[in-house]
Design a protein around this motif. Structure first.
Motif, PDB file in Angstrom:
ATOM      1  N   LYS A 138       1.573 -44.292 -20.798  1.00 47.74           N
ATOM      2  CA  LYS A 138       2.894 -44.894 -20.577  1.00 47.74           C
ATOM      3  C   LYS A 138       2.999 -46.160 -21.414  1.00 47.74           C
ATOM      4  CE  LYS A 138       6.014 -46.602 -16.969  1.00 47.74           C
ATOM      5  NZ  LYS A 138       6.159 -46.855 -15.506  1.00 47.74           N
ATOM      6  N   LEU A 139       4.112 -46.284 -22.149  1.00 47.20           N
ATOM      7  CA  LEU A 139       4.328 -47.415 -23.044  1.00 47.20           C
ATOM      8  C   LEU A 139       5.572 -48.199 -22.637  1.00 47.20           C
ATOM      9  CD1 LEU A 139       2.670 -45.308 -24.846  1.00 47.20           C
ATOM     10  CD2 LEU A 139       3.757 -46.427 -26.802  1.00 47.20           C
ATOM     11  N   ILE A 140       5.444 -49.509 -22.694  1.00 48.98           N
ATOM     12  CA  ILE A 140       6.612 -50.391 -22.672  1.00 48.98           C
ATOM     13  C   ILE A 140       6.692 -51.023 -24.056  1.00 48.98           C
ATOM     14  CG2 ILE A 140       7.708 -52.424 -21.659  1.00 48.98           C
ATOM     15  CD1 ILE A 140       6.114 -51.869 -19.091  1.00 48.98           C
ATOM     16  N   VAL A 141       7.717 -50.669 -24.814  1.00 47.74           N
ATOM     17  CA  VAL A 141       7.882 -51.193 -26.171  1.00 47.74           C
ATOM     18  C   VAL A 141       8.958 -52.267 -26.131  1.00 47.74           C
ATOM     19  CG1 VAL A 141       8.377 -50.637 -28.563  1.00 47.74           C
ATOM     20  CG2 VAL A 141       7.234 -48.944 -27.110  1.00 47.74           C
ATOM     21  N   SER A 142       8.563 -53.486 -26.474  1.00 50.41           N
ATOM     22  CA  SER A 142       9.456 -54.640 -26.356  1.00 50.41           C
ATOM     23  C   SER A 142       9.748 -55.241 -27.727  1.00 50.41           C
ATOM     24  CB  SER A 142       8.805 -55.701 -25.458  1.00 50.41           C
ATOM     25  OG  SER A 142       9.575 -56.877 -25.420  1.00 50.41           O
ATOM     26  N   ASN A 143      11.020 -55.580 -27.941  1.00 54.81           N
ATOM     27  CA  ASN A 143      11.436 -56.246 -29.171  1.00 54.81           C
ATOM     28  C   ASN A 143      12.089 -57.582 -28.809  1.00 54.81           C
ATOM     29  OD1 ASN A 143      12.450 -57.071 -31.627  1.00 54.81           O
ATOM     30  ND2 ASN A 143      14.094 -55.554 -31.685  1.00 54.81           N
ATOM     31  N   PRO A 144      11.299 -58.661 -28.728  1.00 58.11           N
ATOM     32  CA  PRO A 144      11.870 -59.968 -28.368  1.00 58.11           C
ATOM     33  C   PRO A 144      12.534 -60.688 -29.536  1.00 58.11           C
ATOM     34  CG  PRO A 144       9.512 -60.172 -28.686  1.00 58.11           C
ATOM     35  CD  PRO A 144       9.841 -58.709 -28.891  1.00 58.11           C
ATOM     36  N   SER A 145      12.518 -60.082 -30.726  1.00 63.69           N
ATOM     37  CA  SER A 145      13.068 -60.737 -31.917  1.00 63.69           C
ATOM     38  C   SER A 145      14.591 -60.602 -31.959  1.00 63.69           C
ATOM     39  CB  SER A 145      12.461 -60.114 -33.177  1.00 63.69           C
ATOM     40  OG  SER A 145      13.098 -58.882 -33.481  1.00 63.69           O
ATOM     41  N   PRO A 146      15.254 -61.361 -32.830  1.00 63.39           N
ATOM     42  CA  PRO A 146      16.713 -61.255 -32.978  1.00 63.39           C
ATOM     43  C   PRO A 146      17.136 -60.126 -33.928  1.00 63.39           C
ATOM     44  CG  PRO A 146      15.909 -63.055 -34.333  1.00 63.39           C
ATOM     45  CD  PRO A 146      14.717 -62.510 -33.600  1.00 63.39           C
ATOM     46  N   GLU A 147      16.198 -59.288 -34.367  1.00 67.52           N
ATOM     47  CA  GLU A 147      16.497 -58.237 -35.335  1.00 67.52           C
ATOM     48  C   GLU A 147      16.182 -56.854 -34.754  1.00 67.52           C
ATOM     49  OE1 GLU A 147      13.943 -59.191 -38.540  1.00 67.52           O
ATOM     50  OE2 GLU A 147      15.078 -60.952 -39.191  1.00 67.52           O
ATOM     51  N   TRP A 148      16.843 -55.829 -35.290  1.00 65.57           N
ATOM     52  CA  TRP A 148      16.498 -54.452 -34.950  1.00 65.57           C
ATOM     53  C   TRP A 148      15.105 -54.147 -35.481  1.00 65.57           C
ATOM     54  CZ3 TRP A 148      19.392 -50.571 -32.436  1.00 65.57           C
ATOM     55  CH2 TRP A 148      20.680 -50.957 -32.047  1.00 65.57           C
ATOM     56  N   LYS A 149      14.333 -53.347 -34.723  1.00 62.88           N
ATOM     57  CA  LYS A 149      12.974 -52.995 -35.126  1.00 62.88           C
ATOM     58  C   LYS A 149      12.763 -51.491 -34.994  1.00 62.88           C
ATOM     59  CE  LYS A 149      11.414 -57.217 -35.827  1.00 62.88           C
ATOM     60  NZ  LYS A 149      10.945 -57.683 -37.156  1.00 62.88           N
ATOM     61  N   SER A 150      11.871 -50.957 -35.844  1.00 62.80           N
ATOM     62  CA  SER A 150      11.512 -49.539 -35.796  1.00 62.80           C
ATOM     63  C   SER A 150      10.008 -49.420 -35.571  1.00 62.80           C
ATOM     64  CB  SER A 150      11.902 -48.855 -37.112  1.00 62.80           C
ATOM     65  OG  SER A 150      11.488 -47.503 -37.120  1.00 62.80           O
ATOM     66  N   LEU A 151       9.607 -48.396 -34.805  1.00 62.32           N
ATOM     67  CA  LEU A 151       8.192 -48.156 -34.527  1.00 62.32           C
ATOM     68  C   LEU A 151       7.904 -46.671 -34.734  1.00 62.32           C
ATOM     69  CD1 LEU A 151       5.603 -49.639 -33.468  1.00 62.32           C
ATOM     70  CD2 LEU A 151       6.198 -48.731 -31.205  1.00 62.32           C
ATOM     71  N   GLU A 152       6.961 -46.366 -35.636  1.00 64.92           N
ATOM     72  CA  GLU A 152       6.650 -44.984 -35.980  1.00 64.92           C
ATOM     73  C   GLU A 152       5.376 -44.475 -35.315  1.00 64.92           C
ATOM     74  OE1 GLU A 152       6.510 -44.667 -40.196  1.00 64.92           O
ATOM     75  OE2 GLU A 152       8.657 -45.083 -40.459  1.00 64.92           O
ATOM     76  N   ARG A 153       4.532 -45.384 -34.854  1.00 66.37           N
ATOM     77  CA  ARG A 153       3.260 -44.995 -34.247  1.00 66.37           C
ATOM     78  C   ARG A 153       2.725 -46.157 -33.426  1.00 66.37           C
ATOM     79  NH1 ARG A 153      -0.441 -45.202 -39.790  1.00 66.37           N
ATOM     80  NH2 ARG A 153       0.234 -47.289 -40.408  1.00 66.37           N
ATOM     81  N   VAL A 154       1.749 -45.852 -32.611  1.00 64.37           N
ATOM     82  CA  VAL A 154       1.083 -46.887 -31.837  1.00 64.37           C
ATOM     83  C   VAL A 154      -0.422 -46.669 -31.967  1.00 64.37           C
ATOM     84  CG1 VAL A 154       1.236 -45.544 -29.686  1.00 64.37           C
ATOM     85  CG2 VAL A 154       0.890 -48.009 -29.576  1.00 64.37           C
ATOM     86  N   VAL A 155      -1.159 -47.746 -32.178  1.00 62.21           N
ATOM     87  CA  VAL A 155      -2.615 -47.694 -32.293  1.00 62.21           C
ATOM     88  C   VAL A 155      -3.195 -48.382 -31.063  1.00 62.21           C
ATOM     89  CG1 VAL A 155      -4.618 -48.298 -33.686  1.00 62.21           C
ATOM     90  CG2 VAL A 155      -2.474 -47.667 -34.805  1.00 62.21           C
ATOM     91  N   ILE A 156      -3.964 -47.623 -30.286  1.00 60.86           N
ATOM     92  CA  ILE A 156      -4.382 -48.052 -28.953  1.00 60.86           C
ATOM     93  C   ILE A 156      -5.877 -48.332 -28.923  1.00 60.86           C
ATOM     94  CG2 ILE A 156      -4.397 -47.415 -26.508  1.00 60.86           C
ATOM     95  CD1 ILE A 156      -2.310 -45.186 -27.340  1.00 60.86           C
ATOM     96  N   PRO A 157      -6.296 -49.521 -28.496  1.00 59.73           N
ATOM     97  CA  PRO A 157      -7.735 -49.747 -28.273  1.00 59.73           C
ATOM     98  C   PRO A 157      -8.200 -48.975 -27.046  1.00 59.73           C
ATOM     99  CG  PRO A 157      -6.463 -51.703 -27.659  1.00 59.73           C
ATOM    100  CD  PRO A 157      -5.491 -50.722 -28.240  1.00 59.73           C
TER     101      PRO A 157
END
Length: 213
Positions: A138-157
Motif C-alpha cells: 500500500k502506497l501513499i504518494v504525496s506531492n507537497p510541492s507547488p508543481e504537478w508531479k509524475s511518478l513512473e515507479r517506486v523503489v522500496i527498501p
C-alpha cells in the motif's frame, strides 16, 4: 495458506507451489515440496507458512514499475496499492526448514552502469482498491510541492523489513512516497497497511530511500 498448519497428512497450496505433509510411523511427518524433502518429529508444534520479502539473491531493493504513470496535482496525494513479489518461509518453531519463491523471479539495474544496483523488479498497475494478489504494498504518494508531479515507479527498501499477512495475502509495510523536488523519497514505515493483519518481524521503520534516478 499463510499462518499455522497442523502437522498431519495434508496438502498446502501457496500460489504455484504445493507442500505435501505425510504422517508416518513413530510420530514422523514427511515434508515434501518439489525436490525438497524433510523428516519432522512431531512434538505438537505447528508448521508455519509465512511471507518473506523478495530478497532473491540478496538484493536490498524492490523496484515496482507502474503500467500507467501517476500524475499528482500540487499539494495533493493519492493512496493505492501495487502488486509486489514475495517469498515464502516455512518454519517449525523458530527454525526455517524451507524457503522458496512464488511466481516469476525478475531483476533489473537501478541507476547507471557505473553506480547502479541490482534489485528485484516487478511491473504492476496502481490500484485504488486492493487487488486480488498474493503479494502487495500500500502506497501513499504525496506531492507537497507547488508543481504537478509524475511518478513512473517506486523503489522500496526491503532488506530487514517486517511483513504482514492474512490467510491468502501478504503485505509489505505501509509505504509513504514524497515527491519534494525531482527525487521521490520512499519511507518504509514498518507499520501494517491495514488493521487485523498478523505480523512477521518487529514492525520497525527502515531508513528513507532517495530515488536519485
Amino acid at each position: 495458506m499463510f499462518g499455522e498448519h497442523e502437522l498431519k497428512t495434508q496438502f498446502i497450496r501457496i500460489a504455484d507451489k504445493k507442500i505435501h505433509l505425510l504422517e508416518e510411523k513413530g510420530g514422523i511427518i514427511r515434508y515434501r515440496r518439489e525436490n525438497v524433502e524433510k523428516l519432522i518429529k512431531n512434538s505438537g508444534e505447528k508448521l508455519k507458512v509465512l511471507p518473506s520479502p523478495a530478497l532473491g539473491y540478496g538484493v536490498r531493493l524492490l523496484m515496482v514499475k507502474f503500467k500507467e504513470p501517476l500524475v499528482i496535482p500540487p499539494r495533493d496525494s493519492i493512496t493505492g496499492f501495487v502488486e509486489a513479489p514475495v517469498e515464502i518461509d516455512v518454519k517449525v518453531g523458530d527454525l526455517t526448514i524451507d524457503h522458496f519463491i512464488v511466481g516469476k523471479e525478475k531483476y533489473a539495474l537501478y541507476g547507471t552502469l557505473e553506480a547502479g544496483v541490482i534489485c528485484r523488479y516487478h511491473v504492476s498497475s496502481f490500484y485504488t482498491e486492493e487487488p486480488e494478489s498474493i503479494g502487495m504494498a500500500k502506497l501513499i504518494v504525496s506531492n507537497p510541492s507547488p508543481e504537478w508531479k509524475s511518478l513512473e515507479r517506486v523503489v522500496i527498501p526491503i532488506r530487514g523489513t517486517s511483513m504482514y499477512y492474512e490467510s491468502t495475502k501478504a503485505y509489505y509495510p505501509l509505504l509513504v512516497v514524497t515527491i519534494k523536488n525531482h527525487n521521490p523519497e520512499v519511507n518504509n514505515t514498518g507499520k501494517p497497511p491495514k488493521e487485523g493483519l498478523s505480523a512477521v518481524g518487529e514492525g520497525l521503520s527502515l531508513p528513507n530511500f532517495l530515488m536519485r534516478w
